[in-house]
Design a protein around this motif. Structure first.
Motif, mmCIF file in Angstrom:
data_model
loop_
_atom_site.group_PDB
_atom_site.id
_atom_site.type_symbol
_atom_site.label_atom_id
_atom_site.label_comp_id
_atom_site.label_asym_id
_atom_site.label_seq_id
_atom_site.Cartn_x
_atom_site.Cartn_y
_atom_site.Cartn_z
ATOM 1 N N THR A 126 19.232 57.429 49.377
ATOM 2 C CA THR A 126 20.048 56.295 49.785
ATOM 3 C C THR A 126 19.878 55.188 48.758
ATOM 4 O O THR A 126 18.794 54.996 48.216
ATOM 5 N N CYS A 127 20.934 54.500 48.466
ATOM 6 C CA CYS A 127 20.881 53.403 47.507
ATOM 7 C C CYS A 127 20.054 52.271 48.117
ATOM 8 O O CYS A 127 20.360 51.786 49.197
ATOM 9 N N ARG A 128 18.992 51.862 47.429
ATOM 10 C CA ARG A 128 18.104 50.833 47.980
ATOM 11 C C ARG A 128 17.948 49.651 47.021
ATOM 12 O O ARG A 128 16.919 48.993 47.016
ATOM 13 N N SER A 129 18.975 49.399 46.243
ATOM 14 C CA SER A 129 18.883 48.300 45.277
ATOM 15 C C SER A 129 18.723 46.950 45.976
ATOM 16 O O SER A 129 18.047 46.062 45.460
ATOM 17 N N ALA A 130 19.314 46.767 47.142
ATOM 18 C CA ALA A 130 19.137 45.512 47.882
ATOM 19 C C ALA A 130 17.695 45.364 48.358
ATOM 20 O O ALA A 130 17.150 44.254 48.395
ATOM 21 N N ASP A 131 17.055 46.488 48.711
ATOM 22 C CA ASP A 131 15.659 46.442 49.166
ATOM 23 C C ASP A 131 14.707 46.081 48.028
ATOM 24 O O ASP A 131 13.687 45.444 48.260
ATOM 25 N N ILE A 132 15.035 46.481 46.809
ATOM 26 C CA ILE A 132 14.167 46.172 45.665
ATOM 27 C C ILE A 132 14.073 44.662 45.479
ATOM 28 O O ILE A 132 13.004 44.121 45.211
ATOM 29 N N ARG A 133 15.184 43.969 45.665
ATOM 30 C CA ARG A 133 15.192 42.515 45.493
ATOM 31 C C ARG A 133 14.361 41.802 46.556
ATOM 32 O O ARG A 133 13.935 40.670 46.364
ATOM 33 N N LYS A 134 14.130 42.462 47.686
ATOM 34 C CA LYS A 134 13.381 41.845 48.784
ATOM 35 C C LYS A 134 11.873 42.100 48.707
ATOM 36 O O LYS A 134 11.116 41.584 49.513
ATOM 37 N N LEU A 135 11.428 42.905 47.736
ATOM 38 C CA LEU A 135 10.006 43.241 47.647
ATOM 39 C C LEU A 135 9.173 42.030 47.238
ATOM 40 O O LEU A 135 9.599 41.205 46.437
ATOM 41 N N SER A 136 7.971 41.966 47.774
ATOM 42 C CA SER A 136 7.047 40.891 47.407
ATOM 43 C C SER A 136 6.527 41.115 45.994
ATOM 44 O O SER A 136 6.687 42.193 45.415
ATOM 45 N N SER A 137 5.872 40.104 45.447
ATOM 46 C CA SER A 137 5.381 40.206 44.069
ATOM 47 C C SER A 137 4.305 41.288 43.945
ATOM 48 O O SER A 137 4.245 41.983 42.934
ATOM 49 N N GLY A 138 3.470 41.453 44.966
ATOM 50 C CA GLY A 138 2.447 42.504 44.929
ATOM 51 C C GLY A 138 3.047 43.893 44.878
ATOM 52 O O GLY A 138 2.575 44.768 44.154
ATOM 53 N N LYS A 139 4.113 44.080 45.628
ATOM 54 C CA LYS A 139 4.787 45.374 45.628
ATOM 55 C C LYS A 139 5.522 45.603 44.311
ATOM 56 O O LYS A 139 5.602 46.728 43.830
ATOM 57 N N CYS A 140 6.045 44.526 43.726
ATOM 58 C CA CYS A 140 6.696 44.647 42.412
ATOM 59 C C CYS A 140 5.687 45.020 41.338
ATOM 60 O O CYS A 140 6.014 45.759 40.406
ATOM 61 N N ILE A 141 4.465 44.519 41.469
ATOM 62 C CA ILE A 141 3.401 44.895 40.525
ATOM 63 C C ILE A 141 3.129 46.389 40.632
ATOM 64 O O ILE A 141 2.968 47.076 39.625
ATOM 65 N N PHE A 142 3.107 46.912 41.852
ATOM 66 C CA PHE A 142 2.901 48.353 42.032
ATOM 67 C C PHE A 142 4.031 49.140 41.375
ATOM 68 O O PHE A 142 3.792 50.161 40.732
ATOM 69 N N ILE A 143 5.263 48.659 41.514
ATOM 70 C CA ILE A 143 6.398 49.335 40.877
ATOM 71 C C ILE A 143 6.235 49.299 39.359
ATOM 72 O O ILE A 143 6.570 50.264 38.667
ATOM 73 N N SER A 144 5.712 48.193 38.839
ATOM 74 C CA SER A 144 5.448 48.120 37.394
ATOM 75 C C SER A 144 4.431 49.162 36.977
ATOM 76 O O SER A 144 4.568 49.797 35.922
ATOM 77 N N PHE A 145 3.405 49.363 37.798
ATOM 78 C CA PHE A 145 2.423 50.415 37.511
ATOM 79 C C PHE A 145 3.080 51.796 37.534
ATOM 80 O O PHE A 145 2.745 52.658 36.724
ATOM 81 N N LEU A 146 4.012 52.009 38.464
ATOM 82 C CA LEU A 146 4.739 53.279 38.495
ATOM 83 C C LEU A 146 5.521 53.485 37.204
ATOM 84 O O LEU A 146 5.556 54.587 36.649
ATOM 85 N N GLU A 147 6.145 52.415 36.727
ATOM 86 C CA GLU A 147 6.933 52.506 35.501
ATOM 87 C C GLU A 147 6.032 52.809 34.302
ATOM 88 O O GLU A 147 6.367 53.643 33.454
ATOM 89 N N ILE A 148 4.872 52.157 34.251
ATOM 90 C CA ILE A 148 3.906 52.423 33.178
ATOM 91 C C ILE A 148 3.414 53.863 33.259
ATOM 92 O O ILE A 148 3.305 54.559 32.250
ATOM 93 N N GLN A 149 3.154 54.317 34.475
ATOM 94 C CA GLN A 149 2.722 55.707 34.679
ATOM 95 C C GLN A 149 3.795 56.674 34.193
ATOM 96 O O GLN A 149 3.494 57.648 33.499
ATOM 97 N N ASP A 150 5.048 56.404 34.542
ATOM 98 C CA ASP A 150 6.148 57.275 34.103
ATOM 99 C C ASP A 150 6.283 57.286 32.589
ATOM 100 O O ASP A 150 6.704 58.281 31.996
ATOM 101 N N LEU A 151 5.933 56.187 31.965
ATOM 102 C CA LEU A 151 6.024 56.088 30.518
ATOM 103 C C LEU A 151 4.858 56.781 29.819
ATOM 104 O O LEU A 151 5.041 57.514 28.855
ATOM 105 N N LEU A 152 3.646 56.579 30.332
ATOM 106 C CA LEU A 152 2.448 57.043 29.627
ATOM 107 C C LEU A 152 2.033 58.476 29.939
ATOM 108 O O LEU A 152 1.583 59.193 29.046
#
Length: 194
Positions: A126-152
């Motif tokens: 399901t498209c959850r782009s609206a939910d991404i904008r509602k995430l707290s900063s702590g949860k956004c940090i976790f998403i950043s870690f996911l992105e780093i993990q996907d990269l490294l």
């Protein structure tokens, strides 16, 4: 839950066409039934969670479990009740700060279904782009870690594989050369005795 209500009240015509990977005018009946089944299970989880949160003490929780025969009598102790509450609290924290942001970022939604062997967990896109904008900063940090993990991780795996191949090649050559060297020593000692 919102999409389920839209399906039940207005039909599929009011669903955002980018929400699911199928044409909204040809919504599978199984999709709606899965959403309804998940809603029932999530509502029962919420009710159970509210009941547990309103318990004033471990004794009242043990009495509640005993009164309604919700568990085996061997688990009716304050320690078992405390373990249950601690496990539920830990599961909620893991869900809120790890699993939920990962699912939102992956554009998927976890649903629970009743199966003949017990509860079954599935994911639907399901498209959850609206939910991404509602995430707290702590949860956004976790998403950043996911992105780093996907990269490294793919690069690390590739380099580790190359390193293992090199080490294996060196190890095989050392052992092979050593065996040949030992055989030559044995043969030369046998030749000198003859």
């Amino acid at each position: 839950m919102g999409n389920l209500l839209i399906y039940l009240l207005f039909g599929s015509s009011q669903i955002d066409s980018s929400m699911y990977p199928f044409n909204k005018k040809q919504t599978p009946k199984r999709h709606v039934s899965m959403l309804l089944e998940n809603f029932i299970l999530q509502a029962s989880n919420l009710v159970t969670n509210l009941i547990f949160e309103n318990m004033t003490s471990l004794t009242s929780l043990v009495n509640f479990l005993s009164k309604y025969k919700l568990c085996s009598s061997s688990y009716l102790s304050a320690r078992s009740a405390a373990t249950l509450l601690n496990n539920l609290m830990l599961q909620n924290l893991v869900y809120l700060y790890i699993k939920q942001p990962r699912d939102i970022y992956s554009s998927r939604y976890k649903i629970l279904l009743i199966h003949q062997t017990g509860l079954q967990m599935k994911y639907i896109y399901t498209c959850r782009s609206a939910d991404i904008r509602k995430l707290s900063s702590g949860k956004c940090i976790f998403i950043s870690f996911l992105e780093i993990q996907d990269l490294l991780i793919p690069k690390l795996e590739k380099n580790l594989l190359i390193l293992c191949k090199i080490l294996l090649y060196i190890f095989i050559n050392i052992i092979g050369s050593s065996i040949i060297f030992i055989i030559r020593i044995i043969l030369s000692s046998l030749n000198s005795k003859l």
